[in-house]
Design a protein around this motif. Sequence first.
Motif, PDB file in Angstrom:
ATOM      1  N   ASP A  69       3.780   4.356  -0.102  1.00 15.70           N
ATOM      2  CA  ASP A  69       4.964   3.637  -0.577  1.00 15.70           C
ATOM      3  C   ASP A  69       5.049   2.230   0.022  1.00 15.70           C
ATOM      4  O   ASP A  69       4.185   1.809   0.794  1.00 15.70           O
ATOM      5  CB  ASP A  69       6.236   4.437  -0.296  1.00 15.70           C
ATOM      6  CG  ASP A  69       6.492   4.651   1.201  1.00 15.70           C
ATOM      7  OD1 ASP A  69       5.957   3.865   2.020  1.00 15.70           O
ATOM      8  OD2 ASP A  69       7.219   5.597   1.554  1.00 15.70           O
ATOM      9  N   LYS A  70       6.096   1.496  -0.345  1.00 12.94           N
ATOM     10  CA  LYS A  70       6.234   0.107   0.066  1.00 12.94           C
ATOM     11  C   LYS A  70       6.353  -0.054   1.587  1.00 12.94           C
ATOM     12  O   LYS A  70       5.979  -1.081   2.141  1.00 12.94           O
ATOM     13  CB  LYS A  70       7.457  -0.518  -0.615  1.00 12.94           C
ATOM     14  CG  LYS A  70       7.308  -0.636  -2.121  1.00 12.94           C
ATOM     15  CD  LYS A  70       8.534  -1.291  -2.740  1.00 12.94           C
ATOM     16  CE  LYS A  70       8.375  -1.418  -4.239  1.00 12.94           C
ATOM     17  NZ  LYS A  70       9.572  -2.050  -4.872  1.00 12.94           N
ATOM     18  N   GLU A  71       6.890   0.976   2.247  1.00 12.73           N
ATOM     19  CA  GLU A  71       7.036   0.916   3.707  1.00 12.73           C
ATOM     20  C   GLU A  71       5.760   1.337   4.420  1.00 12.73           C
ATOM     21  O   GLU A  71       5.683   1.274   5.650  1.00 12.73           O
ATOM     22  CB  GLU A  71       8.198   1.803   4.158  1.00 12.73           C
ATOM     23  CG  GLU A  71       9.583   1.228   3.859  1.00 12.73           C
ATOM     24  CD  GLU A  71       9.908   1.282   2.375  1.00 12.73           C
ATOM     25  OE1 GLU A  71       9.462   2.246   1.714  1.00 12.73           O
ATOM     26  OE2 GLU A  71      10.591   0.369   1.889  1.00 12.73           O
TER      27      GLU A  71
ATOM     28  N   SER B 223       0.236  -0.917   1.247  1.00  8.89           N
ATOM     29  CA  SER B 223       1.185  -0.328   0.310  1.00  8.89           C
ATOM     30  C   SER B 223       0.586  -0.272  -1.093  1.00  8.89           C
ATOM     31  O   SER B 223      -0.177  -1.156  -1.495  1.00  8.89           O
ATOM     32  CB  SER B 223       2.476  -1.155   0.284  1.00  8.89           C
ATOM     33  OG  SER B 223       3.084  -1.158   1.556  1.00  8.89           O
ATOM     34  N   ASN B 224       0.947   0.787  -1.812  1.00 13.21           N
ATOM     35  CA  ASN B 224       0.508   1.038  -3.189  1.00 13.21           C
ATOM     36  C   ASN B 224      -0.940   1.508  -3.300  1.00 13.21           C
ATOM     37  O   ASN B 224      -1.429   1.716  -4.417  1.00 13.21           O
ATOM     38  CB  ASN B 224       0.709  -0.201  -4.076  1.00 13.21           C
ATOM     39  CG  ASN B 224       2.162  -0.630  -4.153  1.00 13.21           C
ATOM     40  OD1 ASN B 224       3.051   0.218  -4.254  1.00 13.21           O
ATOM     41  ND2 ASN B 224       2.404  -1.932  -4.094  1.00 13.21           N
TER      42      ASN B 224
ATOM     43  N   ASN C 256       6.305  12.776   6.044  1.00 12.97           N
ATOM     44  CA  ASN C 256       5.912  11.372   5.977  1.00 12.97           C
ATOM     45  C   ASN C 256       4.986  11.008   7.134  1.00 12.97           C
ATOM     46  O   ASN C 256       5.235  11.363   8.293  1.00 12.97           O
ATOM     47  CB  ASN C 256       7.149  10.460   6.029  1.00 12.97           C
ATOM     48  CG  ASN C 256       7.850  10.382   4.686  1.00 12.97           C
ATOM     49  OD1 ASN C 256       7.202  10.234   3.655  1.00 12.97           O
ATOM     50  ND2 ASN C 256       9.176  10.483   4.698  1.00 12.97           N
TER      51      ASN C 256
ATOM     52  N   SER D  54       0.212   8.392  -3.296  1.00 15.25           N
ATOM     53  CA  SER D  54       0.428   6.954  -3.184  1.00 15.25           C
ATOM     54  C   SER D  54       1.126   6.598  -1.880  1.00 15.25           C
ATOM     55  O   SER D  54       1.991   7.347  -1.405  1.00 15.25           O
ATOM     56  CB  SER D  54       1.255   6.441  -4.365  1.00 15.25           C
ATOM     57  OG  SER D  54       0.581   6.634  -5.583  1.00 15.25           O
TER      58      SER D  54
ATOM     59  N   GLU E 171      -3.832   4.265  -3.292  1.00 12.75           N
ATOM     60  CA  GLU E 171      -3.821   5.658  -3.713  1.00 12.75           C
ATOM     61  C   GLU E 171      -4.938   6.415  -3.004  1.00 12.75           C
ATOM     62  O   GLU E 171      -6.088   5.964  -3.000  1.00 12.75           O
ATOM     63  CB  GLU E 171      -3.993   5.761  -5.230  1.00 12.75           C
ATOM     64  CG  GLU E 171      -2.848   5.131  -6.012  1.00 12.75           C
ATOM     65  CD  GLU E 171      -3.051   5.221  -7.512  1.00 12.75           C
ATOM     66  OE1 GLU E 171      -4.177   5.573  -7.920  1.00 12.75           O
ATOM     67  OE2 GLU E 171      -2.116   4.951  -8.257  1.00 12.75           O
TER      68      GLU E 171
END
Length: 268
Positions: free
Chosen positions: A108-110, A62-63, A120, A106, A65
């Motif tokens: 995401d958190k999931e 996650s996070n 997605n 980026s 790039e």
Amino acid sequence: MTFKESLQRICSYRNTFIRALAMLIIFLPSCVTQRSVEYMQDRSEGAKEFNEAEFPDYMLKSNDELYIQISSLDEATTNVFSSSASQASFSTGSIQPYGASLLSYSIDKEGYLLLPIVGNLLVKGKTLSQVSLMLKDSLRNILSQPVVSVKLVNRYVSVLGEVRNPGHYPFSQDKLSVFDAIGLAGDITDYGDRNKVILVRNENGINTRFNIDLTSSEILASGYYYLRPNDLIYIKPLRNKFWGMRQFPFTILFSTVTTALLIYNVLR
């Protein structure tokens, strides 16, 4: 001058000499030796081979790039994913990490990556090559003969402590060794401890600290020889840093000792 006064003065100079000599004995061991600033201090002068250190593929998290380059025979549709300017910048190799972050996608958190038209994609825990194949398969029905290239943008390493230029350094190559990172920071100073270099690495949300020894050639085959994105290296100072040969006023000390000896010889 009476005999008593002369004797008192001699005793005073003798005490000064003893104190100066004691200071010299205490601080001389703090000098930085040549061996303390050498890397890979193997005694063998012949060639010594080491198996290349293991370097598993980076698993996305996650996070992170990603800079994604998509090209195909259908140029108009391809431009939906990225502008021609960004494609040109990437292809020429002139794009820098900070600039690439403005053009990146980026996670995401999931752990999902959102792309135009594609939607997605769950990419957390996958390698860059796996994501590239996923995107290529998703685009087969949209683009004619798509070609996909995926690069990790947030490749940074922090080097702190006893180095000449501590800082946070971006890098673009897939493999960055611990010596490469130290080179980016201008090398370890004479007062850096090369025996117990601290490496901090985040894996699965857990920060782990490792001690690595740069004075041993075994580092070349170690699992910590190659760094991972966002690793932190800390070089501890040697204990004798604060009283090293370059910092302690030895000139004044030797002058004091010489003067005390001269006066002592004259007055005794």
